[in-house]
Scaffold this active site. Sequence first.
Site, PDB file in Angstrom:
ATOM      1  N   GLY A   1     -19.393  48.407   5.082  1.00  0.00           N
ATOM      2  CA  GLY A   1     -20.702  47.799   5.563  1.00  0.00           C
ATOM      3  C   GLY A   1     -21.913  48.124   4.297  1.00  0.00           C
ATOM      4  O   GLY A   1     -22.825  47.302   4.147  1.00  0.00           O
ATOM      5  N   HIS A   2     -21.827  49.708   4.744  1.00  0.00           N
ATOM      6  CA  HIS A   2     -23.547  50.665   3.985  1.00  0.00           C
ATOM      7  C   HIS A   2     -23.537  50.199   2.893  1.00  0.00           C
ATOM      8  O   HIS A   2     -24.588  50.418   1.682  1.00  0.00           O
ATOM      9  CB  HIS A   2     -23.349  51.034   4.547  1.00  0.00           C
ATOM     10  CG  HIS A   2     -23.211  52.435   4.267  1.00  0.00           C
ATOM     11  ND1 HIS A   2     -23.414  53.409   3.716  1.00  0.00           N
ATOM     12  CD2 HIS A   2     -21.757  52.879   5.133  1.00  0.00           C
ATOM     13  CE1 HIS A   2     -21.716  54.433   3.387  1.00  0.00           C
ATOM     14  NE2 HIS A   2     -21.455  53.735   4.108  1.00  0.00           N
TER      15      HIS A   2
ATOM     16  N   CYS B   1     -17.822  66.968  -0.720  1.00  0.00           N
ATOM     17  CA  CYS B   1     -18.902  68.496  -0.145  1.00  0.00           C
ATOM     18  C   CYS B   1     -18.601  69.318   1.476  1.00  0.00           C
ATOM     19  O   CYS B   1     -17.922  68.363   1.547  1.00  0.00           O
ATOM     20  CB  CYS B   1     -20.090  67.613   0.389  1.00  0.00           C
ATOM     21  SG  CYS B   1     -21.677  67.844  -0.886  1.00  0.00           S
TER      22      CYS B   1
END
Lengths: 398, 361
Positions: free
Chosen positions: A204-205, A330
């Site tokens: 979604g994001h 990361c």
Amino acid sequence: MSPSAPEPGRVHGRSYLDHAANSPLRPVARSAWLEATEAVGNPSALHGSARAARRVLEDAREQLADDLGAHPTEVLFTSGGSEADSLAVVGGVRASGRERLVVSAVEHPAVLGARALWRSTEVVGADETARLDLDALTGALDDTVGLVSVQTVNNEVGTLQPTDLAAQSAHRVGARFHTDAVQALLWPGVDFAASPADLVSLSGHKVGAPVGVGVLLARRDAPLDPIGLGGRQERDVRSGTQSAALAAAMAAAVAELTANRDEELSRVRTLGARLRRIVLEIEGASLNGAGDGELAHPGIVSATFDGIRADDLLLLLDREGIDASVGSACRAGVHQPSEVVLACGGGHERAISTVRFSLGHSSSSVDLDPLATVLPAAVGQARASLGGRRTGRGGWNE
Amino acid sequence: MRVLAAMSGGVDSAVTAARLVADGHEVSGVHLALSKNPQSYRSGARGCCSLEDSHDARRVADRLGIPFYVWDLSEDFRRDVVDDFLAEYAAGRTPNPCLRCNEAIKFAAVLDRGRALGFDAVATGHYARRVKGPQGWELHRAADPAKDQSYVLGVLTTAQLEHALFPLGDSLKSQVREEAAALGLGVAKKPDSHDICFIPDGDTAGYLTRHLGTRPGDVVDERGEVVGQHTGHHQFTIGQRRGLHLGVPSADGEPRYVLQIEPVHNRVTVGSRDRLAVDRIEGIRTTRLSTDHRGRWRGTAQVRAHGEAMPAWVELDDERLLVELDEPAAGIAPGQACVVHDGDRVVGSATISSARSTRSS
């Protein structure tokens, strides 16, 4: 629902060039989300409040199914793209009754991570544009393979993958095919009915919904084993109380994207072309992946600047109010060399000198103006920081 | 000024960054990743650079509203600090890795990179004072004598000091903790770090054995009589008393200490405490933070981080250091850094090349 068009422009006064990591919340998604948080019931309960919540959830499912060319039964809500990938890949190969899992070398960690969970995971290479080596894939397939996973668009360099051909190869040996289409909703778009894929992951994001919701599109006959414990609320396989509000928000975001696709895509194409020009005007700069070719996502621009540390360039851009990223993983806050660039044969130096700029629904030319002004000097300063060890193109692809 | 604050995740560097922000500087935080494979969590007061520390540093930066970055300096750290530490022990010397880290990492690799990226200075949470003198910047002891860290900064050059900031130098540790608490920083009560950060369990001998291996040899007394065996001279340091595992008791029944380490012969000599006493220290690889101190002058010498300031006659030039202590002192080993002060002011440093007694015993 009346989709108010997103207002293109700088986000919080900054040039936001990191849509591939997270796209700003669309106002329609925000309204749908907030409105739906009023519902108090657990969609799985039987009382009136539950029915109200369930109605919101199922409306969202039907809306998404409509926009994605799927049947509502084929829409499973998850907590995001990573969970959708994990469920498809691990749950899919486990349910297949077969031994082997085959994935491409340029997958997102949510797929490549299966190497640690599934013993017979095989990784198939990609060419220098990060496009899957189809012959190698076909060569790796036989009737011991339960699932093949190849992303639709690479998240770091934006290369479009030959998913249709890969799916055919998988199906020829009776394997199921999954694609991570998290970066593909704007371009090339997702039409599940027209796709040969059995399983498609979405987030979604990345398209303006809140963080915390994703979708796995799954054919009714695609077997899936649960990967988490609980009440199996989603199609008897995915557990956890469903969030009607997040589902509604994602449906609203995807609906707006679907309705505005032509406009959003054409804007991103124009801006993407300008972004590539800004990058290539700098000496010793080059594009990764499919460059500016037709297999390149128009809004994902992976650029290598010879003789820099990506970290240094990002710090300098950050200081000037420009948000960009390396695009790769990361670890403990330390950017790791891009596995995708390494998989394309780019070498360590290239992998640590690569920055990703990505565009989306809120992008506009005011995001790029500061970059055009600042980038040449910032690259120069980043080169000086590394001691100007190397300039020019030579010696980087050894 | 545009300042790069080195943030370890501890309370000192947190307050350092907070003070710089309050003073109106444009501050960015940087956490140094010094290990390729950091521990996930801190274990007690030992070690640093765990993921938890990096999280704590980031959390403070976010609370202060400043940019925060993690720089991977693990390669530099391994080469310039860890490998150096091992090589020094292998050569029978006793290095101080914290000094090397300040010299080669914080005020070299980090400062150079920061300067190239447009920062005017690097700030750390060290307890020391930078004072503007008639000839330029001077380094002085901290106001809090219990926390003074001018020793581990004694290796800096004038050029490095010019771009260094130590905002805690005038404060007491207790004030720093109170300030952190008042700012609502979660690290206010975090324990201080001790020991060597890359040896989190504190077992230096075990670490050295893992990295340098074992090499059995003799422990001898001053007459050359074998009094025990060891598994590698690198596990010892001059003045060490514990862990000698001697088979033969000393004639006088007094405890024995390591007096000498001979790497070539892999021999460790032990003897009584009074034989450890030295009053003449010579050093090489000097650094100088003063142009005023020439010839022979009265000052103090310090050979370990929280060691005593020993009154002495001092001569320091660009090549060598000579220290004549007023009173003999024990446990001074080649490889250690000797930092010389004039009052509170650091004049310079050297690596000890020899330490001996000029008095007949």
